[in-house]
Motif scaffolding. Sequence first.
Motif, PDB file in Angstrom:
ATOM      1  N   PHE A  26     -37.783  37.824  -9.889  1.00 33.86           N
ATOM      2  CA  PHE A  26     -36.630  38.492 -10.499  1.00 33.86           C
ATOM      3  C   PHE A  26     -35.393  38.374  -9.611  1.00 33.86           C
ATOM      4  O   PHE A  26     -34.312  38.014 -10.078  1.00 33.86           O
ATOM      5  N   ASN A  27     -35.549  38.676  -8.326  1.00 31.90           N
ATOM      6  CA  ASN A  27     -34.401  38.606  -7.408  1.00 31.90           C
ATOM      7  C   ASN A  27     -33.849  37.192  -7.290  1.00 31.90           C
ATOM      8  O   ASN A  27     -32.639  36.995  -7.204  1.00 31.90           O
ATOM      9  N   ALA A  33     -28.265  33.516 -11.261  1.00 32.35           N
ATOM     10  CA  ALA A  33     -27.313  33.933 -12.296  1.00 32.35           C
ATOM     11  C   ALA A  33     -25.971  34.299 -11.672  1.00 32.35           C
ATOM     12  O   ALA A  33     -24.905  33.972 -12.218  1.00 32.35           O
ATOM     13  N   GLY A  34     -25.997  34.958 -10.526  1.00 30.09           N
ATOM     14  CA  GLY A  34     -24.755  35.317  -9.832  1.00 30.09           C
ATOM     15  C   GLY A  34     -23.965  34.092  -9.420  1.00 30.09           C
ATOM     16  O   GLY A  34     -22.734  34.064  -9.532  1.00 30.09           O
ATOM     17  N   GLN A  36     -24.044  31.205 -10.974  1.00 31.33           N
ATOM     18  CA  GLN A  36     -23.497  30.626 -12.191  1.00 31.33           C
ATOM     19  C   GLN A  36     -22.280  31.401 -12.680  1.00 31.33           C
ATOM     20  O   GLN A  36     -21.283  30.809 -13.080  1.00 31.33           O
ATOM     21  N   VAL A  37     -22.356  32.732 -12.644  1.00 30.67           N
ATOM     22  CA  VAL A  37     -21.228  33.556 -13.089  1.00 30.67           C
ATOM     23  C   VAL A  37     -20.012  33.307 -12.203  1.00 30.67           C
ATOM     24  O   VAL A  37     -18.879  33.224 -12.688  1.00 30.67           O
ATOM     25  N   ALA A  38     -20.223  33.152 -10.910  1.00 25.99           N
ATOM     26  CA  ALA A  38     -19.109  32.941  -9.975  1.00 25.99           C
ATOM     27  C   ALA A  38     -18.644  31.485  -9.958  1.00 25.99           C
ATOM     28  O   ALA A  38     -17.656  31.169  -9.301  1.00 25.99           O
ATOM     29  N   GLY A  39     -19.355  30.601 -10.648  1.00 18.66           N
ATOM     30  CA  GLY A  39     -18.968  29.198 -10.688  1.00 18.66           C
ATOM     31  C   GLY A  39     -19.274  28.442  -9.399  1.00 18.66           C
ATOM     32  O   GLY A  39     -18.608  27.458  -9.087  1.00 18.66           O
ATOM     33  N   ARG A  40     -20.255  28.921  -8.649  1.00 20.31           N
ATOM     34  CA  ARG A  40     -20.639  28.257  -7.397  1.00 20.31           C
ATOM     35  C   ARG A  40     -21.863  27.386  -7.637  1.00 20.31           C
ATOM     36  O   ARG A  40     -22.647  27.651  -8.538  1.00 20.31           O
ATOM     37  N   PRO A  41     -22.046  26.386  -6.773  1.00 18.78           N
ATOM     38  CA  PRO A  41     -23.313  25.640  -6.837  1.00 18.78           C
ATOM     39  C   PRO A  41     -24.462  26.569  -6.450  1.00 18.78           C
ATOM     40  O   PRO A  41     -24.307  27.432  -5.582  1.00 18.78           O
ATOM     41  N   THR A  42     -25.601  26.386  -7.105  1.00 15.72           N
ATOM     42  CA  THR A  42     -26.768  27.234  -6.828  1.00 15.72           C
ATOM     43  C   THR A  42     -27.157  27.138  -5.365  1.00 15.72           C
ATOM     44  O   THR A  42     -27.283  26.050  -4.819  1.00 15.72           O
ATOM     45  N   GLY A  43     -27.320  28.287  -4.723  1.00  9.96           N
ATOM     46  CA  GLY A  43     -27.741  28.339  -3.326  1.00  9.96           C
ATOM     47  C   GLY A  43     -26.619  28.170  -2.325  1.00  9.96           C
ATOM     48  O   GLY A  43     -26.862  28.068  -1.129  1.00  9.96           O
ATOM     49  N   SER A  44     -25.356  28.153  -2.787  1.00  6.88           N
ATOM     50  CA  SER A  44     -24.246  27.961  -1.856  1.00  6.88           C
ATOM     51  C   SER A  44     -23.979  29.205  -1.013  1.00  6.88           C
ATOM     52  O   SER A  44     -23.412  29.115   0.064  1.00  6.88           O
TER      53      SER A  44
END
Length: 105
Positions: A26-27, A33-34, A36-44
């Motif tokens: 879940f975390n 999701a955070g 994606q919402v912020a428009g950052r690459p995943t794991g940045s």
Amino acid sequence: MDKIQNSVQGAWKTFHGAGETIRGTFNESVDRAGDQVAGRPTGSVESKSNNPGTTNQGVNEVKDGFDKLASKGSTGGSQEGSVEEPNSTPSQQVHSVPPKLPERN
């Protein structure tokens, strides 16, 4: 008595491991999701928790719990997550046990 104790410990370890697996998954999903919402690459942005580690630990606990439930009087499991006392040998390791319930009046 050992067989009953192993069954209770195995059930508890399986239950706790399932919870850890759900929490870690879940975390990790919320972190993605955070991003994606912020428009950052995943794991940045580095996560404050070790979600994959939590998930893996949960999976290992579930496996150990099932091993303990399936064992016939032996300790079962891989001993991962157990706590060693300072001057103990591997056969004297202490395992986490669910707390005792209060007695009814």
